[in-house]
Scaffold this active site. Sequence first.
Site, PDB file in Angstrom:
ATOM      1  N   LYS A  53       0.840  -1.200   0.000  1.00 39.77           N
ATOM      2  CA  LYS A  53       0.000   0.000   0.000  1.00 39.77           C
ATOM      3  C   LYS A  53       0.877   1.253   0.000  1.00 39.77           C
ATOM      4  CE  LYS A  53      -3.790  -2.522   2.041  1.00 39.77           C
ATOM      5  NZ  LYS A  53      -4.527  -2.956   3.223  1.00 39.77           N
ATOM      6  N   GLN A  97      -4.816  -1.610   9.432  1.00 36.26           N
ATOM      7  CA  GLN A  97      -4.646  -2.935   8.820  1.00 36.26           C
ATOM      8  C   GLN A  97      -5.241  -4.018   9.725  1.00 36.26           C
ATOM      9  OE1 GLN A  97      -3.317  -3.527   5.660  1.00 36.26           O
ATOM     10  NE2 GLN A  97      -4.091  -5.575   6.046  1.00 36.26           N
ATOM     11  N   ASP A 120     -11.211   2.445   3.296  1.00 34.00           N
ATOM     12  CA  ASP A 120     -11.520   1.027   3.088  1.00 34.00           C
ATOM     13  C   ASP A 120     -13.005   0.848   2.778  1.00 34.00           C
ATOM     14  OD1 ASP A 120      -9.339  -0.665   3.129  1.00 34.00           O
ATOM     15  OD2 ASP A 120      -9.214  -0.706   5.318  1.00 34.00           O
TER      16      ASP A 120
END
Length: 282
Positions: A53, A97, A120
């Site tokens: 990422k 995460q 997200d």
Amino acid sequence: MYKIIDGKALAAKMRAEIKLNVQSFKDKSGKSIGLAVVLVGDDSASQVYVRNKIKACEEVGIKSYSYRLDKDTPQDKVEELVKSLASDKNVNGILVQLPLPAHLDSKKILSLIPYEKDVDGFCAENIGRLCMNEDCLVACTPNGVMQMFASEGIDLKGKNAVVVGRSNIVGKPMAMLLTNADATVTLCHSKTKNLKEKCLEADILVAAIGKAKFITADMVKEGAVVIDVGMDRDENGKLCGDVDFENVKEKCSFITPVPGGVGPMTITMLMYNTYLAAVRSL
Ligand code: NAP
């Protein structure tokens, strides 16, 4: 004759476009775009995801702020960090995460991310807005699948779409996106009866199950579009999807491979969401 949808090529094309958009945002606003990535603990898969990422951020010109916390970090410290990122004007997107270490309350921590920074697309506000077909940040993997349909000019209107798997991060938002695109959607899961018959009805079949080669040729209608979200290991430990690609492909009009299909689209859509969050913050 089937066509393979090349997710790697589409992701590269989209990243080049995002890079141009990021640069033009910076030129016009005089501001940078920032993504905060929070990693708690030393899970090796999570470390790889976070690295990828951060690499993608560099590629498109988004500034990444990386926070690596010890695996024993207490709940209040993680909450403190997320709260400070929530009010940080340089941070447009916050990504925690998952999975978090077991002692942490993930739900509580994720609830501290404002929906405008929830790149997200997992929070209740964004999921609710998606259900209502309103502006929101859409979960990256299913949004990536929608880009694949668009890139191939696949018309979803009135089509029978079957999604196998009902997770909050893939299956459910996928079903909602397909519904919003005027497909008629059946959402299947482990308690679904007559799964094979349901799959055989599908013009569009999306597999998000987590079981290697679960979708076999006898479950697929001639000419179907088959999207394989799965990232599994076969009997030899080789990366494969939820679809028995070799035997299914001949029946399809379009099919995605694993690797090189949906996977590369996910991080690309994360970059897109971060850019979108920045644009909407002005
Ligand atoms: P998940 O949370 O484990 O959900 C799996 C879903 O599959 C559940 O809804 C489950 O039903 C259903 N299922 C399991 N066995 C089934 C069966 N025998 N028949 C019908 N349905 C069945 O998984 P996920 O997070 O959605 O991920 C799914 C797959 O996609 C995994 O392989 C994951 O690695 C992959 N993935 C890939 C990406 C990417 O970027 N390419 C991103 C995310 C996930 P129940 O709800 O009834 O248990």
